[in-house]
Scaffold this motif. Structure first.
Motif, PDB file in Angstrom:
ATOM      1  N   PHE A  86      -8.888   8.355  -4.700  1.00  0.00           N
ATOM      2  CA  PHE A  86      -8.903   8.927  -6.030  1.00  0.00           C
ATOM      3  C   PHE A  86      -8.376   8.357  -7.013  1.00  0.00           C
ATOM      4  CE2 PHE A  86      -5.634  10.728  -3.654  1.00  0.00           C
ATOM      5  CZ  PHE A  86      -4.595  10.935  -4.550  1.00  0.00           C
TER       6      PHE A  86
ATOM      7  N   LEU B  65      -4.928  -2.277  -3.443  1.00  0.00           N
ATOM      8  CA  LEU B  65      -3.918  -1.143  -2.911  1.00  0.00           C
ATOM      9  C   LEU B  65      -2.445  -1.719  -3.215  1.00  0.00           C
ATOM     10  CD1 LEU B  65      -6.487  -1.201  -0.917  1.00  0.00           C
ATOM     11  CD2 LEU B  65      -5.029   0.164   0.487  1.00  0.00           C
ATOM     12  N   PHE B  66      -1.546  -0.781  -3.300  1.00  0.00           N
ATOM     13  CA  PHE B  66      -0.109  -0.848  -3.823  1.00  0.00           C
ATOM     14  C   PHE B  66       0.570   0.302  -3.470  1.00  0.00           C
ATOM     15  CE2 PHE B  66       3.314  -2.626  -6.550  1.00  0.00           C
ATOM     16  CZ  PHE B  66       3.015  -3.999  -6.200  1.00  0.00           C
TER      17      PHE B  66
ATOM     18  N   ASP C 167       6.008  12.902  -1.450  1.00  0.00           N
ATOM     19  CA  ASP C 167       4.985  11.819  -1.751  1.00  0.00           C
ATOM     20  C   ASP C 167       4.288  12.433  -2.924  1.00  0.00           C
ATOM     21  OD1 ASP C 167       2.467  10.844  -1.942  1.00  0.00           O
ATOM     22  OD2 ASP C 167       2.147  10.811   0.151  1.00  0.00           O
TER      23      ASP C 167
ATOM     24  N   TYR D 236      -1.471  14.309   3.244  1.00  0.00           N
ATOM     25  CA  TYR D 236      -2.126  12.968   3.445  1.00  0.00           C
ATOM     26  C   TYR D 236      -2.370  12.565   5.062  1.00  0.00           C
ATOM     27  CZ  TYR D 236      -4.298   8.192   2.823  1.00  0.00           C
ATOM     28  OH  TYR D 236      -4.970   7.179   2.915  1.00  0.00           O
TER      29      TYR D 236
ATOM     30  N   THR E  17       2.107  10.773  -4.904  1.00  0.00           N
ATOM     31  CA  THR E  17       0.728  10.311  -5.220  1.00  0.00           C
ATOM     32  C   THR E  17      -0.231  11.106  -6.070  1.00  0.00           C
ATOM     33  OG1 THR E  17       1.003   9.104  -3.089  1.00  0.00           O
ATOM     34  CG2 THR E  17      -1.387   9.173  -4.211  1.00  0.00           C
TER      35      THR E  17
ATOM     36  N   ILE F 236       5.385   4.447   2.737  1.00  0.00           N
ATOM     37  CA  ILE F 236       5.705   5.572   3.593  1.00  0.00           C
ATOM     38  C   ILE F 236       6.289   4.991   4.979  1.00  0.00           C
ATOM     39  CG2 ILE F 236       4.862   7.428   5.074  1.00  0.00           C
ATOM     40  CD1 ILE F 236       2.787   7.999   2.630  1.00  0.00           C
TER      41      ILE F 236
ATOM     42  N   THR G  68      -2.241   2.555  -5.413  1.00  0.00           N
ATOM     43  CA  THR G  68      -3.618   2.315  -5.373  1.00  0.00           C
ATOM     44  C   THR G  68      -4.527   3.504  -6.026  1.00  0.00           C
ATOM     45  OG1 THR G  68      -3.117   2.142  -3.142  1.00  0.00           O
ATOM     46  CG2 THR G  68      -5.253   2.626  -3.422  1.00  0.00           C
ATOM     47  N   LYS G  69      -3.718   4.639  -6.464  1.00  0.00           N
ATOM     48  CA  LYS G  69      -4.586   5.728  -7.207  1.00  0.00           C
ATOM     49  C   LYS G  69      -4.374   5.188  -8.539  1.00  0.00           C
ATOM     50  CE  LYS G  69      -5.355   6.819  -2.845  1.00  0.00           C
ATOM     51  NZ  LYS G  69      -4.359   7.716  -2.275  1.00  0.00           N
TER      52      LYS G  69
ATOM     53  N   GLU H  84       4.425  17.112   0.304  1.00  0.00           N
ATOM     54  CA  GLU H  84       3.698  16.612  -0.537  1.00  0.00           C
ATOM     55  C   GLU H  84       3.062  17.743  -1.224  1.00  0.00           C
ATOM     56  OE1 GLU H  84       0.904  14.004   1.471  1.00  0.00           O
ATOM     57  OE2 GLU H  84      -0.726  14.774   0.110  1.00  0.00           O
TER      58      GLU H  84
ATOM     59  N   ALA I 286       1.219   6.033  -3.597  1.00  0.00           N
ATOM     60  CA  ALA I 286       0.321   5.160  -3.321  1.00  0.00           C
ATOM     61  C   ALA I 286      -0.229   4.724  -4.897  1.00  0.00           C
ATOM     62  CB  ALA I 286      -1.032   5.678  -2.943  1.00  0.00           C
TER      63      ALA I 286
ATOM     64  N   SER J 187       1.025  -1.243   0.024  1.00  0.00           N
ATOM     65  CA  SER J 187      -0.043   0.025  -0.002  1.00  0.00           C
ATOM     66  C   SER J 187       0.761   1.075  -0.066  1.00  0.00           C
ATOM     67  CB  SER J 187      -0.878   0.109   1.119  1.00  0.00           C
ATOM     68  OG  SER J 187      -0.165   0.333   2.436  1.00  0.00           O
ATOM     69  N   GLY J 188       0.187   2.449  -0.003  1.00  0.00           N
ATOM     70  CA  GLY J 188       1.151   3.604  -0.237  1.00  0.00           C
ATOM     71  C   GLY J 188       1.571   3.784   1.318  1.00  0.00           C
ATOM     72  N   MET J 189       0.511   3.576   2.326  1.00  0.00           N
ATOM     73  CA  MET J 189       1.255   3.686   3.655  1.00  0.00           C
ATOM     74  C   MET J 189       2.272   2.731   4.092  1.00  0.00           C
ATOM     75  SD  MET J 189      -0.018   6.243   4.901  1.00  0.00           S
ATOM     76  CE  MET J 189       1.119   6.084   6.369  1.00  0.00           C
TER      77      MET J 189
ATOM     78  N   ASN K 289      -2.652  16.830  -0.630  1.00  0.00           N
ATOM     79  CA  ASN K 289      -4.039  16.262  -0.713  1.00  0.00           C
ATOM     80  C   ASN K 289      -4.627  16.442   0.727  1.00  0.00           C
ATOM     81  OD1 ASN K 289      -6.271  14.475  -0.931  1.00  0.00           O
ATOM     82  ND2 ASN K 289      -5.043  12.777  -0.522  1.00  0.00           N
TER      83      ASN K 289
END
Ligand SMILES: *Cc1c(COP(=O)(O)O)cnc(C)c1O
Length: 371
Positions: free
Chosen positions: A324, A205-206, A171, A102, A173, A81, A195-196, A142, A193, A76-78, A146
């Motif tokens: 998103f 998620l990735f 970040d 975020y 993303t 991080i 994921t987006k 970032e 992320a 996931s993005g987290m 976001n």
């Protein structure tokens, strides 16, 4: 898009060919494996499913090609991080985070880093360099942040933070490698992320970390192997498929956002619009200087919570959802999560629908709010 990125976009889907033997599938096979056939000396071979997997390696290869850097995949993005923080920080370090980025990144610092003796400060993205970077081991930016979509000058932050001895993490993303290239502006690490927009189909998620510094990349890889925060092969396979169409989707999403932002700004039901591509946006000049595209997120403020909910839920081409970057346009009122934005602030994520059809439905929903 720079010529360089256009060349990367063109070659991305052909990268696999160099490795193919006659008769191999053109599409990436999905390899599900915890064990590998491993008699005798194990060095130089796939050893165990926590250390290596051919499907993640394939997605990392695409990400590395896009980032022009080593790329390490996470579930996931987290996860990406967290890997940066846990692999690179120790007790006594101080870090700087955006106050308007975020939310979960700040929660991670507060709930898990602070009790281990890693202290943090926060600052708004729009005035991020103010106060300097002395005393920080790591500076996390970032831009656009976001959900508020303020920007900071990546080149200036990186050079000032480096002069103060800090590592800079960006970040990326909201922009993807096609929209902005923080490593080219001096960042030591990019986190994102996937994921987006990179996955883009709202079904997995990735995340990834990218860096051109071999020591940083070795530390991140080592942390992943030992902590076990490894991506699943099927998720990697989905992201590999998503990345192959990222350029065409992101191009449509950004082009539509650029068309729609001024129309939204001119609509009587809309009080304010944030979009880096709008000439009237406070960050527009900086956006022109440091971004390849202006992105697919638009922030708009409607008169009240009720009007914002009615706009989102009354539009046939807006999926009410958090997150998103999917191929369908989606939106949500960010104040519902406690973000420091107006109750009527809507984060609109423009998708891949044909632009004029999308505008017709968005306008119809806004027109219904009159009065
Ligand atoms: C979504 C997001 C993340 C976290 O990604 P997950 O895949 O949900 O863990 C991190 N940073 C930004 C800017 C994001 O939008």
């Amino acid at each position: 898009m720079s010529d360089n990125m256009a060349a990367r976009a063109a070659h991305l889907a052909h990268l696999r060919r160099a490795e193919l033997e006659k008769g191999d599938p053109v599409a990436l096979p999905l390899t599900l494996a915890s064990m590998y056939h491993l008699p005798g000396e194990p060095a130089g071979f796939n050893q165990y499913g926590r250390f290596a997997n051919p499907t993640w390696e394939a997605v990392e290869k695409l990400l590395a090609y896009l980032e022009d850097a080593d790329a390490v995949a996470f579930p996931s993005g987290m996860g990406a991080i967290s890997a940066v923080f846990y692999a690179l920080l120790k007790t006594g370090d101080r870090i700087l985070l955006p106050s308007d980025g975020y939310y979960t990144t700040r929660v991670l610092a507060e709930r898990f880093l602070a009790p281990m003796g890693v202290t943090f400060d926060i600052r708004p993205t729009g005035s991020f360099p103010e106060g300097g970077f002395d005393g920080y081991h790591l500076v996390f930016v970032e831009t656009p942040a976001n959900p508020g979509l303020d920007l900071c000058d990546l080149t200036a932050v990186c050079s000032q933070a480096h002069a103060a001895g800090a590592i800079v993490v960006a970040d990326n993303t909201t922009m993807t490698p096609f929209g902005q290239r923080p490593l080219d502006r001096g960042a030591d690490l990019v986190v994102a992320a996937d994921t987006k927009a990179p996955n883009g189909h709202s079904d997995t998620l990735f995340g990834h970390v990218a860096t051109r510094d071999p020591e940083l990349s070795a530390a991140i890889r080592d942390w992943r192997k030992i902590a076990g925060a490894i991506p699943g092969p099927f998720e990697a396979w989905l992201v590999h498929r998503g990345l192959e169409t990222l350029e065409v989707r992101f191009d449509r999403m950004c082009a539509s956002a650029e068309m729609l932002a001024p129309r939204l700004a001119a609509h009587p039901a809309v009080q304010a619009v944030r979009y880096p591509g709008l000439e009237s946006d406070p960050s527009h000049n900086l956006a022109r200087a440091q971004m390849e595209r202006f992105g697919s997120l638009i922030g708009l403020t409607l008169a009240s919570e009720a009007k914002a909910e009615a706009f989102i839920n009354g539009c046939a081409l807006i999926q009410p959802a958090t997150s998103f970057g999917g191929l369908h346009t989606s939106a949500e009122r960010r104040a519902r999560w406690g973000d420091a934005v107006a109750p009527g602030f809507v984060r609109l994520s423009i998708g891949c629908e044909p632009t004029e059809e999308l505008w017709r439905e968005i306008k119809a929903s806004l027109d219904k709010l009159a009065g």
